[in-house]
Scaffold this active site. Structure first.
Site, PDB file in Angstrom:
ATOM      1  N   CYS A  73      16.164 -22.937  -6.291  1.00 52.68           N
ATOM      2  CA  CYS A  73      16.989 -23.689  -5.331  1.00 52.68           C
ATOM      3  C   CYS A  73      17.787 -22.702  -4.463  1.00 52.68           C
ATOM      4  CB  CYS A  73      17.928 -24.628  -6.078  1.00 52.68           C
ATOM      5  SG  CYS A  73      19.115 -25.475  -5.031  1.00 52.68           S
ATOM      6  N   CYS A  76      21.568 -23.144  -4.841  1.00 50.51           N
ATOM      7  CA  CYS A  76      22.021 -22.632  -6.135  1.00 50.51           C
ATOM      8  C   CYS A  76      22.129 -21.106  -6.109  1.00 50.51           C
ATOM      9  CB  CYS A  76      21.059 -23.079  -7.235  1.00 50.51           C
ATOM     10  SG  CYS A  76      20.890 -24.866  -7.406  1.00 50.51           S
TER      11      CYS A  76
END
Length: 312
Positions: A73, A76
């Site tokens: 991600c 993230c």
């Protein structure tokens, strides 16, 4: 007392002892520094805890800030340095800072119903609240230090991670991840085609459903046995029902026979009406005579005719 010089044997011996002690001291200092440096690094690393399916119940006690992320991600990845800096403040604030890799812990992903990444939860003594603020270290510190989490509505107990519903969701996510790994193993390692893997899973689903259905039927029959066949007068009632059925059939046959007789009588009446009265005499209207009465009437008229001829 004469002073000691380096040229004298005693002075040279004292200087050598002092140099050896100094060298030994620095050696011990370097060794101690090398031993303590990994401990400090490991202690710093332990400030950011890892939550898994095995130890997740630890977050039910105390205060926690938990990040759910995935290595692939991009958002993230941007948050990781900020989250690590925030974790360094956790011990001073009395808050446990943790992270969860949803790719490695699918059970926790289903238990917390993670639908977007990254997702951050605040937990205080088993009460969970979803963090919706900015993803900066200052906002994280303010959220915990100023207790801004008190203004956030907590997650309902029905959807709490320790509820029965979320336990079922966790098991479902684990099963889905297990099926995915089996699919990847069969297609990548064993070289099976994709449709072959689907056929195998379809047959496995069908057979497991049949087995589960049979098991439920056996359990229900064992727990709640049927009273119909276990009653002592079952066979006697069965004989009575058969006899009653035979009697009903006989009554139906008799009723059919009576209906046939009625139909025959109606046919005879219609035949007698078509035949008309004897010797051109009109049949009296409004009278429905039977065959026997009609026969007597015909015989009587003939006898009268014969008597009239004899008199003539």
């Amino acid at each position: 007392m004469a002073g000691l010089s380096l040229s004298s044997p005693s002075g040279f011996r004292m200087f050598s002892l002092t140099a050896q002690e100094s060298h030994r001291f620095w050696r011990c200092f370097v060794v101690a520094a090398l031993c303590l440096s990994p401990l400090s690094v490991s202690a710093k690393r332990e400030s950011l805890k890892e939550v898994t399916d095995d130890n997740w119940e630890e977050i039910l006690t105390g205060e926690w800030m938990i990040e759910f992320y995935a290595p692939w991600c991009p958002a993230c990845q941007q948050l990781q340095p900020v989250w690590k800096d925030f974790a360094d403040w956790g011990e001073d604030m009395g808050v446990n800072i943790a992270k969860v890799d949803v790719t490695e812990q699918p059970g926790l992903s289903g238990r917390f119903v993670i639908t977007s990444l990254p997702t951050i939860y605040h937990c205080k003594e088993g009460v969970f609240r979803k963090y919706q603020g900015a993803r900066t270290k200052e906002e994280f510190l303010s959220f915990v230090d100023e207790k801004k989490w008190e203004a956030v509505e907590p997650v309902s107990s029905w959807f709490g991670p320790s509820s029965l519903l979320m336990n079922s969701m966790s098991a479902l996510f684990k099963l889905s991840m297990f099926i995915r790994r089996c699919h990847n193993y069969m297609t990548e390692q064993l070289g099976l085609p994709v449709w072959g893997s689907y056929v195998i899973f379809g047959l496995a689903t069908l057979l497991s459903g049949l087995a589960l259905g049979l098991l439920l039927v056996f359990i229900a029959d064992y727990v709640f046995p049927s009273r119909r066949f276990s009653a002592p007068d079952y066979h006697q009632k069965k004989q009575y029902s058969q006899q009653a059925r035979l009697l009903q059939q006989e009554d139906e046959l008799e009723a059919d026979g009576e209906e046939d007789d009625d139909e025959d009588d109606e046919q005879d009446d219609s035949w007698s009406r078509r035949r008309g009265a004897p010797e051109g005499r009109p049949e009296p209207k409004g009278q429905n005579l039977s065959d026997e009465a009609l026969r007597r009437r015909v015989v009587g008229t003939r006898e009268e005719d014969e008597d009239d001829e004899e008199d003539a």
